[in-house]
Scaffold this active site. Structure first.
Site, short mmCIF file in Angstrom:
data_model
loop_
_atom_site.label_atom_id
_atom_site.label_comp_id
_atom_site.label_asym_id
_atom_site.label_seq_id
_atom_site.Cartn_x
_atom_site.Cartn_y
_atom_site.Cartn_z
CD GLU A 134 -2.59 -3.17 8.88
OE1 GLU A 134 -2.10 -1.99 8.98
OE2 GLU A 134 -3.31 -3.49 8.03
CD GLU A 173 -0.74 0.65 4.29
OE1 GLU A 173 -1.83 0.65 4.17
OE2 GLU A 173 -0.13 -0.55 4.44
CG HIS A 175 -2.09 -1.05 1.08
ND1 HIS A 175 -2.58 -1.87 2.08
CD2 HIS A 175 -2.64 -1.53 0.14
CE1 HIS A 175 -3.50 -2.65 1.88
NE2 HIS A 175 -3.64 -2.50 0.48
C1 LIG Z 1 -4.12 -7.22 5.88
C2 LIG Z 1 -5.60 -6.59 5.87
C3 LIG Z 1 -6.53 -7.60 6.97
C4 LIG Z 1 -5.65 -5.36 6.47
C5 LIG Z 1 -5.11 -4.27 5.52
N1 LIG Z 1 -5.41 -2.75 6.43
S1 LIG Z 1 -4.51 -1.56 5.58
N2 LIG Z 1 -2.87 -1.77 5.71
O1 LIG Z 1 -4.79 -1.54 4.22
O2 LIG Z 1 -4.99 -0.43 6.38
C6 LIG Z 1 -5.91 -4.22 4.21
O3 LIG Z 1 -7.00 -3.68 4.25
O4 LIG Z 1 -5.35 -4.96 3.25
ZN LIG Z 2 -1.98 -1.72 4.12
#
Ligand SMILES: CC(C)C[C@H](NS(N)(=O)=O)C(=O)O
Ligand SMILES: [Zn+2]
Length: 323
Positions: free
Chosen positions: A275, A72, A69
């Site tokens: 996360e 991030e 992402h």
């Molecule tokens: C790995 C999943 C369950 C969480 C992640 N959260 S994020 N990093 O996009 O906010 C996502 O939505 O991809």
């Molecule tokens: Zn993410």
């Protein structure tokens, strides 16, 4: 580029330079390769850290992927920190040395370089998440909804091109995801997947997540109670080391086409999502911690990463089982 207060973060050119420097500093520990190109043609870099890095030794392998992402950016710093920690400390730290001598560690510091560069291109953050691949109505596929296990199955992604969770036109339609798939598939040697453990780094919320994301059930096809117990036990042990909250991915929300589900279902790789910091924030500010926080919030994960590497020969050993 990154605005003031954030210049400690690495843009794509600075990240690439850092990777080349790691090879220059530690030619006997590090090799660097491109596993292909992003939609816009940027290299998808993969670093290998091990003794005799140019030789495929029969040592258990671990994979760390960062920056699926775009916004991030702290995750790029996390991957660079792992590279530095397992190379710069090799000569002085016997635990690091024995880890590097007995494992092959793969690090992909940016899966989505196009999105990351787009997010900083104007000098102020755009809160961009996806890649930069055009679709029929808008731009961008969410890499973490584009993986090929249970793709689009379960309401955990969107079919709308403008959505931040747009799943793409097909599984693996995002070139970046397809390249990481191909790399992972290439680590099947003699019919056996050499990569045994994986962490996909994200921000934010301070969570450790494990499969499956596509279902609320703890067990499902290809993931039995024993295996779920291993995921939980290792996840909880790592969380006790970095202070994150451990839970199954779907306890956060249902996602389909995520990397963890594919890594497990396709290859039985013990795959986690971390996360990172912060635990919470107002709106999208949580994606943009000042650069003064990078050191603490990357090294915070050192012992959790070390634990997973220690068990990478046989992750079920964490529950007393043998492999
Ligand atoms: C790995 C999943 C369950 C969480 C992640 N959260 S994020 N990093 O996009 O906010 C996502 O939505 O991809
Ligand atoms: Zn993410």
């Amino acid at each position: 580029d990154f605005p003031s207060g954030y210049t400690g973060y690495h843009n794509f050119a600075e990240m690439t330079a850092e990777l080349n420097q790691a090879v220059a500093d530690h030619p006997n520990l590090v090799s660097l390769r491109s596993i292909g190109k992003s939609y816009q043609g940027r290299d998808l870099w993969a670093v290998k850290i091990s003794d005799n890095p140019s030789v495929d030794e029969s040592e258990p392998e671990a994979l760390f992927t960062c920056n699926q992402h775009a916004r991030e950016h702290l995750t790029v710093e996390m991957c660079l920190h792992i590279i530095k920690r397992y190379t710069d400390n090799y000569a002085s730290n016997s635990a690091i040395k024995s880890t590097v001598d007995s494992r092959e560690i793969w690090v992909i510091p940016s899966v989505n370089p196009d999105g990351a560069e787009y997010d900083i291109a104007t000098g102020s953050f755009r809160a961009w998440r996806k890649n930069r691949q055009p679709n029929s109505t808008a731009t961008g596929t969410d890499p973490n909804r584009n993986w090929g296990y249970q793709w689009g199955c379960c309401g955990g992604s969107s079919g709308s091109g403008s959505s931040d969770t747009y799943r793409g036109t097909a599984a693996f339609s995002a070139p970046e995801v397809a390249r990481v798939r191909d790399f992972t598939n290439s680590r099947v040697v003699g019919g056996v997947q050499q990569i045994k453990s994986h962490i996909d780094w994200h921000t934010f919320s301070e969570l450790i997540l494990w499969p499956y994301g596509y279902t609320y059930n703890d067990t499902a096809a290809g993931l039995d109670a024993t295996q779920a117990n291993v995921f939980q036990t290792m996840g909880r042990r790592m969380a006790s080391l970095n202070g994150y909250t451990p839970q199954q991915a779907s306890d956060l929300y249902i996602t389909d086409g995520s990397v963890d589900d594919w890594m497990w279902a396709a290859h039985k790789i013990w795959s986690y999502t971390f996360e990172m910091y912060p635990r919470s924030a107002s709106g999208t500010s949580g994606f943009y911690p000042r650069d003064t926080l990078i050191a603490a919030q990357t090294s915070r994960n050192d012992t959790a990463v070390q634990l997973l590497l220690d068990y990478t020969d046989c992750v079920p050993r964490i529950t007393g089982r043998t492999c």
